[in-house]
Design a protein around this motif. Structure first.
Motif, PDB file in Angstrom:
ATOM      1  N   ARG A 115       0.841  -1.207   0.000  1.00 48.09           N
ATOM      2  CA  ARG A 115       0.000   0.000   0.000  1.00 48.09           C
ATOM      3  C   ARG A 115       0.875   1.255   0.000  1.00 48.09           C
ATOM      4  O   ARG A 115       0.552   2.240  -0.667  1.00 48.09           O
ATOM      5  CB  ARG A 115      -0.949  -0.008   1.194  1.00 48.09           C
ATOM      6  N   GLN A 116       1.963   1.234   0.744  1.00 48.54           N
ATOM      7  CA  GLN A 116       2.848   2.388   0.777  1.00 48.54           C
ATOM      8  C   GLN A 116       3.428   2.660  -0.608  1.00 48.54           C
ATOM      9  O   GLN A 116       3.500   3.811  -1.040  1.00 48.54           O
ATOM     10  CB  GLN A 116       3.965   2.194   1.793  1.00 48.54           C
ATOM     11  N   PHE A 142       0.718   4.269  -2.702  1.00 46.04           N
ATOM     12  CA  PHE A 142       0.556   5.689  -2.367  1.00 46.04           C
ATOM     13  C   PHE A 142       1.682   6.510  -2.986  1.00 46.04           C
ATOM     14  O   PHE A 142       1.442   7.593  -3.535  1.00 46.04           O
ATOM     15  CB  PHE A 142       0.511   5.903  -0.848  1.00 46.04           C
ATOM     16  N   LEU A 200       1.061   9.560  -5.579  1.00 48.63           N
ATOM     17  CA  LEU A 200       1.550  10.906  -5.293  1.00 48.63           C
ATOM     18  C   LEU A 200       2.601  11.347  -6.315  1.00 48.63           C
ATOM     19  O   LEU A 200       2.635  12.511  -6.721  1.00 48.63           O
ATOM     20  CB  LEU A 200       2.106  10.972  -3.867  1.00 48.63           C
ATOM     21  N   GLN A 211      -5.372  14.471  -2.228  1.00 49.23           N
ATOM     22  CA  GLN A 211      -5.522  13.249  -1.438  1.00 49.23           C
ATOM     23  C   GLN A 211      -5.314  12.043  -2.351  1.00 49.23           C
ATOM     24  O   GLN A 211      -5.861  11.997  -3.453  1.00 49.23           O
ATOM     25  CB  GLN A 211      -6.912  13.180  -0.822  1.00 49.23           C
ATOM     26  N   ALA A 212      -4.535  11.099  -1.890  1.00 51.33           N
ATOM     27  CA  ALA A 212      -4.388   9.817  -2.573  1.00 51.33           C
ATOM     28  C   ALA A 212      -5.124   8.784  -1.738  1.00 51.33           C
ATOM     29  O   ALA A 212      -4.941   8.726  -0.522  1.00 51.33           O
ATOM     30  CB  ALA A 212      -2.915   9.445  -2.710  1.00 51.33           C
ATOM     31  N   ALA A 213      -5.987   8.004  -2.388  1.00 54.52           N
ATOM     32  CA  ALA A 213      -6.783   7.025  -1.649  1.00 54.52           C
ATOM     33  C   ALA A 213      -6.747   5.676  -2.356  1.00 54.52           C
ATOM     34  O   ALA A 213      -6.727   5.599  -3.585  1.00 54.52           O
ATOM     35  CB  ALA A 213      -8.226   7.500  -1.512  1.00 54.52           C
ATOM     36  N   GLU A 248      -7.887   2.903  -6.695  1.00 52.78           N
ATOM     37  CA  GLU A 248      -6.832   3.886  -6.455  1.00 52.78           C
ATOM     38  C   GLU A 248      -7.204   5.170  -7.171  1.00 52.78           C
ATOM     39  O   GLU A 248      -7.471   5.164  -8.372  1.00 52.78           O
ATOM     40  CB  GLU A 248      -5.499   3.365  -6.984  1.00 52.78           C
TER      41      GLU A 248
END
Length: 129
Positions: free
Chosen positions: A3-4, A7, A11, A31-33, A40
């Motif tokens: 997940r990191q 993200f 970004l 925001q990144a979700a 994503e």
């Protein structure tokens, strides 16, 4: 991919997009979700402005994206409308939005609180003039 890492990829994609495309509008937040509903997605909120300026800023974004759609959402209290441009920047989904006060003469008396409606890009262009 963790997940990191996802993200970081999202970004990085918005950073690169902003550096190359310079789509316009003053950004309030990014925001990144990653979730099970939307997958994503990068969400960019623009500072609220008058309708012509917001429409022009959103058109600037629309011109830099692919698979673009425009969505109106009248917020649940009925006092404002969010204008969303949804599309793709290369391989990543992006949603860019801003809000303006609701006016029945502009957005239609039939746009009820909480309701969403897709509109043609040409309507956004008309509001920008």
């Amino acid at each position: 991919m963790s997940r990191q890492e996802a993200f970081m990829r999202l970004l990085g994609a918005i950073r690169d997009h902003l550096a190359v495309a310079e789509p316009g509008g003053e950004i309030f937040s990014v925001q990144a979700a990653i979730n099970s509903l939307d997958g994503e997605v990068v969400t960019v909120q623009l500072w609220s402005q008058e309708l012509p300026a917001l429409a022009a800023a959103l058109l600037g974004w629309a011109d830099t994206l692919t698979a673009v759609s425009v969505i109106l959402w009248r917020v649940p209290d009925g006092l404002a409308v969010h204008l969303d441009v949804v599309g793709r920047m290369v391989d990543e989904a992006v949603r860019v939005f801003g809000g303006v006060p609701y006016e029945a003469e502009v957005f239609g008396a039939d746009l009820h609180p909480g309701q969403r409606r897709e509109i043609p890009l040409g309507v956004l262009r008309g509001w920008a003039e």
